[in-house]
Design a protein around this motif. Structure first.
Motif, PDB file in Angstrom:
ATOM      1  N   ARG A 167     -11.076  14.606  -7.493  1.00 33.17           N
ATOM      2  CA  ARG A 167     -11.018  13.275  -7.305  1.00 33.17           C
ATOM      3  C   ARG A 167      -9.888  12.259  -8.098  1.00 33.17           C
ATOM      4  NH1 ARG A 167     -17.081  10.422  -7.836  1.00 33.17           N
ATOM      5  NH2 ARG A 167     -17.137  10.471  -5.868  1.00 33.17           N
ATOM      6  N   ALA A 168      -9.743  12.823  -9.341  1.00 29.66           N
ATOM      7  CA  ALA A 168      -8.814  12.220 -10.144  1.00 29.66           C
ATOM      8  C   ALA A 168      -7.240  12.737 -10.124  1.00 29.66           C
ATOM      9  CB  ALA A 168      -9.221  11.953 -11.506  1.00 29.66           C
ATOM     10  N   THR A 169      -7.142  14.258  -9.953  1.00 30.00           N
ATOM     11  CA  THR A 169      -5.761  14.611 -10.262  1.00 30.00           C
ATOM     12  C   THR A 169      -5.631  15.900  -9.019  1.00 30.00           C
ATOM     13  OG1 THR A 169      -6.593  16.479 -11.631  1.00 30.00           O
ATOM     14  CG2 THR A 169      -5.832  14.547 -12.435  1.00 30.00           C
ATOM     15  N   THR A 170      -4.385  16.230  -8.588  1.00 30.40           N
ATOM     16  CA  THR A 170      -3.831  17.182  -8.129  1.00 30.40           C
ATOM     17  C   THR A 170      -3.099  18.034  -8.857  1.00 30.40           C
ATOM     18  OG1 THR A 170      -3.988  16.073  -6.059  1.00 30.40           O
ATOM     19  CG2 THR A 170      -2.506  17.989  -6.085  1.00 30.40           C
ATOM     20  N   GLU A 171      -3.437  19.503  -9.163  1.00 29.39           N
ATOM     21  CA  GLU A 171      -2.765  20.332  -9.954  1.00 29.39           C
ATOM     22  C   GLU A 171      -2.281  21.241  -9.288  1.00 29.39           C
ATOM     23  OE1 GLU A 171      -5.303  21.526 -13.237  1.00 29.39           O
ATOM     24  OE2 GLU A 171      -5.571  19.572 -13.979  1.00 29.39           O
ATOM     25  N   LEU A 172      -0.981  21.833  -9.595  1.00 30.97           N
ATOM     26  CA  LEU A 172      -0.122  22.809  -9.096  1.00 30.97           C
ATOM     27  C   LEU A 172      -0.316  23.966  -9.891  1.00 30.97           C
ATOM     28  CD1 LEU A 172       3.235  20.702  -8.126  1.00 30.97           C
ATOM     29  CD2 LEU A 172       1.083  20.956  -6.901  1.00 30.97           C
ATOM     30  N   GLU A 173      -0.675  25.118  -9.487  1.00 34.10           N
ATOM     31  CA  GLU A 173      -0.827  26.351 -10.067  1.00 34.10           C
ATOM     32  C   GLU A 173       0.084  27.644  -9.396  1.00 34.10           C
ATOM     33  OE1 GLU A 173      -5.226  25.142 -12.309  1.00 34.10           O
ATOM     34  OE2 GLU A 173      -5.055  25.874 -10.081  1.00 34.10           O
ATOM     35  N   GLY A 174      -0.764  28.611  -9.580  1.00 27.43           N
ATOM     36  CA  GLY A 174      -0.042  29.885  -9.034  1.00 27.43           C
ATOM     37  C   GLY A 174       1.074  30.111  -9.371  1.00 27.43           C
ATOM     38  N   ASP A 175       2.303  30.468  -8.592  1.00 26.75           N
ATOM     39  CA  ASP A 175       3.423  30.668  -9.087  1.00 26.75           C
ATOM     40  C   ASP A 175       4.511  29.691  -9.890  1.00 26.75           C
ATOM     41  OD1 ASP A 175       3.344  33.113  -7.852  1.00 26.75           O
ATOM     42  OD2 ASP A 175       4.828  32.682  -6.341  1.00 26.75           O
ATOM     43  N   TRP A 176       3.641  28.402 -10.256  1.00 27.18           N
ATOM     44  CA  TRP A 176       4.427  27.474 -11.001  1.00 27.18           C
ATOM     45  C   TRP A 176       4.630  28.047 -12.292  1.00 27.18           C
ATOM     46  CZ3 TRP A 176       6.434  22.886 -10.680  1.00 27.18           C
ATOM     47  CH2 TRP A 176       6.751  22.048 -11.724  1.00 27.18           C
ATOM     48  N   SER A 177       3.904  28.609 -13.173  1.00 24.38           N
ATOM     49  CA  SER A 177       4.440  29.271 -14.332  1.00 24.38           C
ATOM     50  C   SER A 177       5.449  30.208 -14.123  1.00 24.38           C
ATOM     51  CB  SER A 177       3.125  30.022 -15.114  1.00 24.38           C
ATOM     52  OG  SER A 177       2.643  30.947 -14.324  1.00 24.38           O
ATOM     53  N   MET A 178       5.617  31.123 -13.147  1.00 22.50           N
ATOM     54  CA  MET A 178       6.688  31.932 -13.078  1.00 22.50           C
ATOM     55  C   MET A 178       8.152  31.036 -12.821  1.00 22.50           C
ATOM     56  SD  MET A 178       7.352  34.955 -10.273  1.00 22.50           S
ATOM     57  CE  MET A 178       5.839  35.220  -9.867  1.00 22.50           C
ATOM     58  N   PHE A 179       7.747  29.865 -11.812  1.00 23.16           N
ATOM     59  CA  PHE A 179       9.012  28.984 -11.697  1.00 23.16           C
ATOM     60  C   PHE A 179       9.621  28.488 -13.096  1.00 23.16           C
ATOM     61  CE2 PHE A 179       9.936  24.648 -11.250  1.00 23.16           C
ATOM     62  CZ  PHE A 179      11.176  24.405 -10.423  1.00 23.16           C
TER      63      PHE A 179
END
Length: 94
Positions: free
Chosen positions: A50-62
């Protein structure tokens, strides 16, 4: 297009800015492909609530591959079911 201003919390995940979240959510599902200007693809997982959209997965590799640190920014450009990520890194004088 939107910009993610990098802070330490964003090392493993990033939060889509509020003013861009609804539009971004309409473009992507649970995953999308983010491509750098060098053509390197990253599969990004999307966590929507409801409050946020988070990007995960390969984000940390990026973040690791591009040596992104607090103070840097990442510009996200939408290109037909893909997002182009452009690193806007802080320049320090020596």
């Amino acid at each position: 297009m939107f910009i993610i201003n990098f802070v330490e919390y964003f090392r493993n995940r990033a939060i889509v800015p509020c003013k861009n979240r609804v539009y971004f959510n309409s473009l992507v599902g649970e995953k999308f492909e983010m491509v750098t200007w060098k053509g390197i693809p990253y599969t990004i997982s999307v966590s929507k609530n409801r409050a946020t959209t988070e990007l995960e997965g390969d984000w940390s590799m990026f973040v690791h591959d591009h040596q992104i640190v607090p103070g840097d920014s990442v510009m996200m450009l939408s290109k037909i079911l893909r997002f182009l990520a452009v690193c806007l890194q802080t320049v320090t004088s020596t």
